[in-house]
Design an enzyme around this catalytic site. Structure first.
Site, mmCIF file in Angstrom:
data_model
loop_
_atom_site.group_PDB
_atom_site.id
_atom_site.type_symbol
_atom_site.label_atom_id
_atom_site.label_comp_id
_atom_site.label_asym_id
_atom_site.label_seq_id
_atom_site.Cartn_x
_atom_site.Cartn_y
_atom_site.Cartn_z
ATOM 1 N N LYS A 10 0.851 -1.278 -0.253
ATOM 2 C CA LYS A 10 -0.078 -0.023 0.123
ATOM 3 C C LYS A 10 0.887 1.298 -0.002
ATOM 4 C CE LYS A 10 -3.924 2.020 2.724
ATOM 5 N NZ LYS A 10 -4.504 1.802 4.010
ATOM 6 N N LYS A 55 -2.173 -1.570 -3.637
ATOM 7 C CA LYS A 55 -2.996 -0.299 -3.889
ATOM 8 C C LYS A 55 -2.134 0.801 -3.973
ATOM 9 C CE LYS A 55 -6.507 2.152 -0.768
ATOM 10 N NZ LYS A 55 -6.978 2.108 0.406
HETATM 11 ZN ZN LIG Z 1 -6.034 3.349 7.967
#
Ligand SMILES: [Zn+2]
Length: 331
Positions: A201, A254
């Site tokens: 992420k 992501k």
């Molecule tokens: Zn968070």
């Protein structure tokens, strides 16, 4: 062999022939649809930076769930807006918290729908960070305390599983979060509940509209001490490798669109299902351009979604899921 023996256009002559040799197929079965829930009654409020995406109160949620299942979308990702925020994000692991309440209702309405619970604290903390935090007095930066945050995440995950969540999706990027949650779920009797780790992420500007939607903007500092530097790819493999070792069942990248090289590298290095998160900013850009008549929304959306599958994603979390499912049916 080369031209004129080789002619690539031979297999592109008709729609039927192109369809026969198509390498990648996109279906509604590939989609996970994000849903925002909040307290109150009779609320269906559109998120201004994400046209077509709403925050629902629980009394209006059933109709939305029915629509999703009727379109053949197999799964949703739940995000909750609590009515109370504090330093430790206590409403994230309240057995009667908004995500837990929504999960119980959804599993009653649609037992076959795979409910994924985003497991994080940032929507529930008053400082908007994803873990326990203190502000460095000299630099003003947020210092997120890794190990104390883990126990709160575990409590959140267990409470979500108790409410009926089918998949736990921890997103806070603390070191060791998969191992901690796996152990916590197993001890609580949920050894059968899989973990979809937000493995890779990035600290991305593409999350802007989400923070508006979920009201989770950090009140000070940023998330760069726990989310990844967009410049790094080798580090993504180390992150994913840790999660695999710690027992993750699926790996997420992501955002998606600017990180398809990372999706491809995870695909080539790991055999777990790979999930791409087509995030809010990616959605907002398409919607804004389409609203201005600058692009063909349908064609753009289907092209970008298939690019994620072609890169190696097995599943795509996307706000376009409902529209794309209709378009794939030819509607
Ligand atoms: Zn968070």
């Amino acid at each position: 062999m080369a031209f004129p023996i080789v002619r690539h256009r031979r297999l592109r002559q008709s729609a039927a022939m192109r369809s026969m040799v198509r390498e990648t197929v996109l279906t509604a079965n590939d989609f996970i649809y994000p849903i925002y829930v909040k307290y109150g009654t009779n609320i269906k409020e559109e998120i201004s930076s994400m046209p077509g995406v709403y925050r629902f109160s629980l009394d209006l949620l059933e109709q939305e769930i029915r629509e999703i299942t009727s379109l053949g979308i197999p799964s949703i990702m739940l995000f909750g807006l609590p009515d109370h925020k504090d330093a430790e994000g206590t409403s994230a692991y309240d057995p009667n918290g908004i995500v837990q309440e929504a999960t119980r209702l959804i599993k009653k309405w649609a037992p076959e729908l795979v409910v994924m619970a985003d497991t994080c604290l940032c929507q529930f903390t008053d400082h908007g960070h994803c873990g326990m935090v203190h502000q460095d007095e000299v630099t003003g930066t947020a210092v997120v305390d890794n190990d104390p945050s883990l126990s709160l995440l575990v409590r959140t995950a267990v409470s979500q599983a108790e409410a009926g969540a089918d998949v736990i999706a921890p997103s806070n990027m603390m070191d060791g979060f998969v191992a901690a949650i796996r152990e916590g779920l197993d001890e609580a009797g949920f050894s059968h509940v899989p973990i979809l780790s937000y493995s890779v992420k990035y600290a991305s500007a593409f999350y802007g509209p989400f923070r508006d939607a979920a009201k989770s903007t950090p009140q000070f500092g940023d998330r760069k001490t726990y989310q990844m530097d967009p410049a790094n790819a080798r580090e993504a493999l180390r992150e994913a490798d840790s999660d695999v070792t710690e027992g993750a069942d699926m790996l997420m990248v992501k955002p998606a669109l600017s990180y398809l090289d990372i999706v491809r590298q995870l695909r080539e290095n790991f055999d777990l299902p790979i999930v791409a998160y087509n995030v809010s900013g990616e959605y907002a850009m398409v919607k804004a351009a389409a609203a201005n008549g600058w692009i063909d929304e349908r064609a753009i959306v289907l092209e970008k979604l298939i690019s994620m599958k072609r890169a190696g994603a097995d599943l795509i979390i996307t706000y376009h899921a409902k529209d794309a499912s209709r378009w794939l049916r030819g509607e």
